[in-house]
Enzyme design. Structure first.
Site, PDB file in Angstrom:
ATOM      1  N   HIS A  91       0.802  -1.165   0.041  1.00  0.00           N
ATOM      2  CA  HIS A  91       0.063  -0.069  -0.153  1.00  0.00           C
ATOM      3  C   HIS A  91       0.772   1.201  -0.017  1.00  0.00           C
ATOM      4  O   HIS A  91       0.825   2.231  -0.945  1.00  0.00           O
ATOM      5  CB  HIS A  91      -0.860   0.017   1.119  1.00  0.00           C
ATOM      6  CG  HIS A  91      -1.825   1.264   1.334  1.00  0.00           C
ATOM      7  ND1 HIS A  91      -3.154   0.888   1.151  1.00  0.00           N
ATOM      8  CD2 HIS A  91      -1.472   2.468   1.725  1.00  0.00           C
ATOM      9  CE1 HIS A  91      -3.645   2.366   1.375  1.00  0.00           C
ATOM     10  NE2 HIS A  91      -2.809   3.175   1.681  1.00  0.00           N
ATOM     11  N   GLU A  92       1.732   1.366   0.942  1.00  0.00           N
ATOM     12  CA  GLU A  92       2.519   2.579   1.165  1.00  0.00           C
ATOM     13  C   GLU A  92       3.482   2.750  -0.179  1.00  0.00           C
ATOM     14  O   GLU A  92       3.789   3.776  -0.742  1.00  0.00           O
ATOM     15  CB  GLU A  92       3.413   2.528   2.431  1.00  0.00           C
ATOM     16  CG  GLU A  92       2.536   2.482   3.533  1.00  0.00           C
ATOM     17  CD  GLU A  92       1.580   3.535   3.656  1.00  0.00           C
ATOM     18  OE1 GLU A  92       1.714   4.660   3.144  1.00  0.00           O
ATOM     19  OE2 GLU A  92       0.359   3.289   4.303  1.00  0.00           O
ATOM     20  N   HIS A  94       1.841   4.558  -3.111  1.00  0.00           N
ATOM     21  CA  HIS A  94       1.772   5.841  -2.776  1.00  0.00           C
ATOM     22  C   HIS A  94       2.992   6.457  -3.268  1.00  0.00           C
ATOM     23  O   HIS A  94       3.226   7.354  -3.954  1.00  0.00           O
ATOM     24  CB  HIS A  94       1.617   6.257  -1.433  1.00  0.00           C
ATOM     25  CG  HIS A  94       0.210   6.144  -0.796  1.00  0.00           C
ATOM     26  ND1 HIS A  94      -0.598   6.860  -1.211  1.00  0.00           N
ATOM     27  CD2 HIS A  94      -0.197   5.688   0.526  1.00  0.00           C
ATOM     28  CE1 HIS A  94      -1.800   6.801  -0.614  1.00  0.00           C
ATOM     29  NE2 HIS A  94      -1.644   6.056   0.500  1.00  0.00           N
ATOM     30  N   HIS A 126       3.427   6.591  -6.861  1.00  0.00           N
ATOM     31  CA  HIS A 126       2.727   7.826  -7.295  1.00  0.00           C
ATOM     32  C   HIS A 126       3.429   8.959  -7.150  1.00  0.00           C
ATOM     33  O   HIS A 126       3.463   9.890  -8.188  1.00  0.00           O
ATOM     34  CB  HIS A 126       1.469   7.898  -6.485  1.00  0.00           C
ATOM     35  CG  HIS A 126       0.306   8.700  -7.062  1.00  0.00           C
ATOM     36  ND1 HIS A 126      -0.740   8.974  -6.420  1.00  0.00           N
ATOM     37  CD2 HIS A 126       0.138   9.277  -8.556  1.00  0.00           C
ATOM     38  CE1 HIS A 126      -1.463   9.786  -7.091  1.00  0.00           C
ATOM     39  NE2 HIS A 126      -1.065   9.939  -8.537  1.00  0.00           N
TER      40      HIS A 126
END
Ligand SMILES: [Zn+2]
Length: 682
Positions: free
Chosen positions: A470-471, A474, A477
């Site tokens: 998940h991290e 980010h 991105h």
């Protein structure tokens, strides 16, 4: 001072080991003073029609200089908190708040932006520049540019107060988490706990010069007790301490109470919203988001709640029946994790603990990197010899065709004086600077995983693996952006309810056999995850997904209702109770003070925005369904996602970017299917 202040040097990566609390305030004072005079000079010298080069680029330089000093300070405050650093950090908050308010209410600056947006040159700008100007004008209005002087002043006071109160919320939560520990002298009291958890508790005791084992409220320790401790009284005691942190209840009642702060924060947010012409803070929050109205958000959440509640009720009934068979007739909140784990083991013969052995950190990282290298055509290389804030921290570089795209620090393990949770922080933005040189981005990825114990490598649970993915989403991105304008590069300028798209999207690979084959390998033998274990894991994927869904919806609705209805005479607890009556199937004890540790909404950026997780999950699940159709490691699909979403940052509205990738607007089907909440799955 200036010459010797590391925060004022022109460094590439921050000289973390040299930064001292006494450097912080002088550095920020000096940079703010310089910035103020630079802006005055800049405005005085603007041509009649400002250009991007005369206006935006010099402002970006000033923003980058401030960020270069402030980013390491706020990062250290989160991961290496100390009383001295905290004091220095807090001394700067009002100064920064004042500075930002001043910029947002600077009439000459606003007019310069208006003139630039209306200039003939602007018609030919690329889409990122146009979006940046639109958002800048919107943000001037949201900073009170159109208000009379007395209201502008009040706006500034509110912002300053909010920055102080939200920081205090976070500090009291950290202090409350640190303030409670329980020393165990008799190992029998820890019956049921896996050896790894006990080893960690022994390590925690030794670190404080104590005998025996030390239970703390850091997440890995709390989680181990709630999931495995056979001693019901111990579970109740730890649950009570954890769920009453920073409140008027529990073992440290009243010592770090966030309750009054929460009311004050909500009052101020409501006043701020009304000052700007909105009915409530939820409406103000949506002014910068993808969702169009409070009705739309509430309708979305209630629809999901209606669909998932029967599944949640079924999950709970099964759990109750199972616990009763085991002799627990009155299932309480501190029993839920324990019997859920037992039921999971019985039904799927699988436990989080068993799975750990197949997820040593280095294997997980190399597999994660292999997945993204294949999907996005990049290479990830570990760097050595860098300055750091803790010996566990690692640094990596992302390359494409041998050239650096960006770098990220990894700080993976829970430790004292580090804030809980996991997050990605964009430490430096990609941009082309005023001399035309490209600045590469830097990210900090922070987690709170169980550290290595007993000479074994750190072994992750599957939940921890998912958090890492998940991290990392980010991080990608932020780091794979192609935008060269700071205000729209990476996660900058991305509507908050779309920001969880790339992160939740990455989690999918933790559940795909092809992904799992790459990220798993027994820490002793290197053997891949055995086929039957994989099957059991996949079968268990949606175990209690109804319960998990209603829990997330409870948080989302609580946050949104709280900010939409604050001022109607109900207390925080009353709003929470009303939401629970509507969506929850399991009522926690009346003394539970979950809201007092809900840092996402009281200290983070999720105020009236926690719904973003579910909102963006519709997008991420639907985006991933294209990979399900075309192959989960299909490099063409990966490149398409990279170019349509990851590369674009905040340069266009999220709906346009999504449609560019998926070829149509999002549908909710994939989310329901992945969560086991559709007819098909049932
Ligand atoms: Zn996230």
């Amino acid at each position: 001072m200036t010459a010797s202040n590391p925060l004022l040097q022109d460094f590439d990566l921050p000289p973390y080991s040299q930064i001292r609390p006494e450097h912080v305030e002088p550095a920020i004072d000096s940079i703010l003073a310089d910035s103020r005079s630079a802006i005055a000079k800049l405005l005085a010298e603007q041509p009649a029609t400002p250009s991007w080069e005369s206006l935006v680029l010099p402002l970006n330089e000033l923003g980058a200089r401030l960020g270069r000093a402030w980013s390491p300070v706020s990062h250290l405050n989160a991961v290496c908190n100390s009383p001295e650093l905290r004091a220095a950090y807090e001394a700067c908050l009002p100064k920064l708040s004042e500075y930002w308010t001043e910029l947002g209410q600077n009439r000459a600056l606003f007019e310069a932006y208006q003139a630039l947006a209306a200039s003939p040159a602007a018609a030919g700008f690329e889409v990122a520049q146009k979006t940046i100007l639109d958002h800048a004008l919107r943000d001037f209005r949201l900073s009170g540019i159109d208000l009379p002087a007395d209201k502008q002043k009040r706006y500034g006071e509110i912002q300053m107060k909010l920055s102080e109160l939200t920081s205090r919320f976070s500090n009291q939560l950290l202090d409350a988490t640190q303030a409670w520990t329980k020393q165990i002298h008799d190992e029998a009291q820890l019956a049921g706990l896996p050896d790894s958890a006990k080893a960690q508790m022994k390590q925690a005791a030794e670190a404080k010069g104590l005998d025996g084992w030390l239970i703390t409220l850091e997440f890995p320790s709390y989680y181990a007790v709630m999931t495995y401790a056979a001693d019901r009284a111990l579970r109740q005691e730890v649950y009570t301490a954890y769920s009453t942190r920073a409140s008027d209840q529990g073992p440290n009642a009243g010592q770090f109470d966030n309750g009054p702060l929460m009311e004050e924060i909500l009052d101020l947010r409501r006043e701020l919203a009304q000052l700007l012409g909105y009915g409530n803070f939820a409406e103000l929050s949506l002014a910068t988001k993808m969702a169009e109205s409070t009705e739309q958000v509430l309708g979305f959440l209630r629809d999901l709640a209606r669909r998932s509640k029967p599944f949640a009720q079924r999950d709970l009934d099964e759990l109750r029946a199972f616990a009763a068979e085991q002799g627990c007739e009155d299932l309480q909140s501190w029993d839920v994790g324990y019997y859920s784990e037992k039921l999971r083991q019985q039904r799927y013969s699988i436990s989080q603990e068993e799975v750990r052995a197949w997820f040593p950190i280095d294997k997980v990282l190399s597999g994660l990197f292999a997945i993204v290298e294949r999907l996005y055509g990049i290479q990830i290389v570990e760097l050595q010899d860098f300055d750091s804030w803790h010996p566990d921290v690692r640094l990596f570089e992302i390359r494409e065709n041998g050239e650096r795209l960006g770098r990220f620090f990894l700080d993976l393990y829970a430790r004292p004086n580090k804030r809980g949770g996991a997050w990605m922080d964009g430490a430096r933005d990609r941009r082309r600077d005023i001399r035309g040189e490209l600045v590469s981005p830097v990210a900090n990825l922070v987690c709170n995983f169980t550290p290595a114990v007993n000479g074994k490598p750190a072994l992750l649970t599957h939940d921890e693996v998912t958090t890492l993915f998940h991290e990392f989403g980010h991080g990608l991105h932020h780091l794979l952006t192609r935008v060269e304008h700071a205000d729209a590069s990476g996660i900058n300028g991305v509507a908050w309810d779309a920001v969880e798209l790339p992160s939740q999207f990455m989690e999918n690979w933790c559940w795909e056999p092809e992904g799992l084959a790459l990220i798993s390998g027994h820490y002793e033998t290197g053997e891949p995850l055995p086929g039957d274990l994989l099957e059991r894991m996949l079968a268990a994927r949606n175990f209690q997904s109804g319960l998990m869904m209603v829990r997330q919806l409870e948080f989302s609705l609580f946050d949104f209702e709280l900010h939409a209805s604050h001022g109607d005479g109900r207390s925080v607890l009353e709003v929470l109770q009303a939401v629970r009556d509507e969506v929850a199937v399991l009522q926690p004890p009346a003394w539970n003070r979950f809201a007092n540790s809900f840092a996402h909404i009281f200290a983070g950026g999720y105020a009236a925005g926690y719904y973003s997780y579910k909102w963006a999950e519709v997008l991420s699940a639907d985006a991933f369904s294209r990979f399900e159709e075309e192959g989960v490691l299909n490099p063409q699909t990966g490149r398409a996602f990279r170019e349509a979403i990851l590369a674009r940052g905040g340069s266009q509205e999220p709906m346009q970017l999504f449609v560019a990738f998926r070829g149509r607007e999002p549908r909710i089907d994939a989310l329901l299917r992945h969560s086991g909440l559709s007819e098909e799955a049932a």
